[in-house]
Design a protein around this motif. Structure first.
Motif, short mmCIF file in Angstrom:
data_model
loop_
_atom_site.label_atom_id
_atom_site.label_comp_id
_atom_site.label_asym_id
_atom_site.label_seq_id
_atom_site.Cartn_x
_atom_site.Cartn_y
_atom_site.Cartn_z
N MET A 10 -7.04 -4.85 -10.35
CA MET A 10 -6.41 -3.60 -9.97
C MET A 10 -6.45 -3.45 -8.46
SD MET A 10 -8.21 -1.26 -12.94
CE MET A 10 -9.86 -1.78 -12.47
N ARG A 11 -5.65 -2.53 -7.97
CA ARG A 11 -5.61 -2.31 -6.52
C ARG A 11 -5.67 -0.82 -6.22
NH1 ARG A 11 -1.50 -4.99 -2.02
NH2 ARG A 11 -2.05 -3.57 -0.31
N GLY B 23 -5.74 3.74 -0.37
CA GLY B 23 -6.28 4.96 0.19
C GLY B 23 -7.15 5.70 -0.80
N GLY B 24 -7.85 4.95 -1.66
CA GLY B 24 -8.69 5.56 -2.68
C GLY B 24 -7.97 5.81 -3.99
N ARG B 25 -6.67 5.55 -4.03
CA ARG B 25 -5.90 5.75 -5.25
C ARG B 25 -5.75 4.43 -6.00
NH1 ARG B 25 -3.27 9.44 -1.65
NH2 ARG B 25 -3.05 11.52 -2.55
N VAL B 26 -6.04 4.43 -7.27
CA VAL B 26 -5.91 3.24 -8.10
C VAL B 26 -4.56 3.28 -8.80
CG1 VAL B 26 -6.86 1.94 -10.03
CG2 VAL B 26 -8.39 3.09 -8.42
N LEU C 275 -9.91 -4.51 -7.12
CA LEU C 275 -10.99 -4.28 -8.09
C LEU C 275 -10.80 -5.21 -9.29
CD1 LEU C 275 -10.04 -1.04 -7.12
CD2 LEU C 275 -12.38 -0.84 -7.94
N ARG C 276 -11.89 -5.77 -9.73
CA ARG C 276 -11.85 -6.65 -10.89
C ARG C 276 -12.71 -6.06 -12.00
NH1 ARG C 276 -11.50 -12.70 -12.68
NH2 ARG C 276 -12.94 -12.64 -14.42
N LEU C 277 -12.09 -5.83 -13.14
CA LEU C 277 -12.79 -5.37 -14.34
C LEU C 277 -12.86 -6.54 -15.31
CD1 LEU C 277 -13.97 -3.17 -16.23
CD2 LEU C 277 -11.61 -2.65 -16.91
N THR C 278 -14.07 -6.90 -15.72
CA THR C 278 -14.28 -8.01 -16.64
C THR C 278 -14.95 -7.50 -17.91
OG1 THR C 278 -14.56 -9.55 -14.79
CG2 THR C 278 -15.35 -10.29 -16.95
#
Length: 283
Positions: free
Chosen positions: A35-36, A39-42, A88-91
């Protein structure tokens, strides 16, 4: 970055540990999402979570965190590391027994060089084939070695990306991207049935194109379509919308990024940096 999320807790990276018997480590039995945050927004956090849940259902892995849990995890990781723009990496792994393992960490965002967007990427057709009949073809699983081998081979051959065909010889996707072609004013992309991962950026671009009045088509794509297209571009969470201007050493279209690609890149950037995205507090 120093802080990461592991099974419901924020922990320091040096102290984070999973079992040596975790089936994600032993067999690649698991999933991941990249994910990216802007400015703090996903961007499209809910869509990433839904895709993770769909993949987990295919692999029969229980998802140990809700969407709200994921929001809190993202919030904690970004705030604790004092970062707003990140990858961000979610595993999610099958764990060592009945309990799944969930890991979330952030990395500093390394944008692709601006020059690459101005001239476009070069790609090669990979010898690696995507098996469109496999249940894993539509899952972002930890079994990612074929993609890595395809991309490393592309780099050895002087290219930026590898294009994978499926077992029937139709275009599937890039090693780390989805593929789009502009043909006679239509925006064409390989269908999910071609063995394509349902990319979050891919879906966003399809929606943006339709809203902009472009006809969109999801279908089987012949390899020859690359040379017939007026423009080709790639999409991904980190690269966003990337022109593809050469394939196997031959120019695609004019050999330069085209007007449709530039327009969709501009619209995508406006959308990712605009309102309406989940934003963690305190950043």
């Amino acid at each position: 970055m120093r802080w990461m999320y592991l099974n419901g807790e924020l922990v320091e990276r040096e102290g984070a540990a999973v079992s040596a018997l975790d089936r994600g480590l032993l067999y690649g039995y698991g999933l991941f999402e990249t994910m990216r945050s802007y400015g703090g927004r996903v961007f499209r956090l809910e869509a990433h979570y839904q895709r993770l849940c769909q993949g987990a259902a295919v692999l029969a892995i229980p998802v140990p965190l809700s969407l709200e849990d994921l929001k809190e995890a993202v919030d904690g990781v970004l705030r604790r590391n004092r970062v707003a723009d990140a990858s961000l990496r979610l595993t999610l792994t099958a764990g060592s027994a009945a309990d799944a393992t969930a890991i979330l960490f952030a990395r500093p965002l390394t944008d692709y060089p601006p020059e690459l967007y101005r001239r476009g990427m070069a790609a090669v057709v990979s010898a690696v084939r995507r098996n469109e009949t496999s249940p894993l073809s539509g899952v972002k699983s930890l079994n990612y070695l074929e993609n890595l081998l395809a991309r490393e081979d592309a780099r050895r051959r002087g290219a930026d990306e590898a294009i994978l065909l499926n077992t029937r010889g139709f275009v599937a996707e890039g090693s780390a991207s989805n593929v789009f072609l502009v043909q006679e004013g239509r925006l064409v992309t390989p269908s999910l049935e071609s063995g394509v991962l349902a990319g979050i950026t891919r879906q966003a671009v399809l929606e943006l194109a339709a809203a902009a009045g472009l006809q969109t088509v999801e279908s089987q794509v012949e390899l020859s379509a690359f040379q017939e297209a007026s423009e080709v571009f790639l999409t991904g969470s980190v690269m966003e919308v990337m022109p593809l201007t050469r394939l196997d050493g031959r120019p695609l279209g004019s050999g330069k990024p085209g007007p449709v690609t530039k327009r969709l890149r501009r619209l995508y950037r406006q959308g990712t940096r605009g309102a309406g995205q989940y934003r963690p507090a305190g950043i």
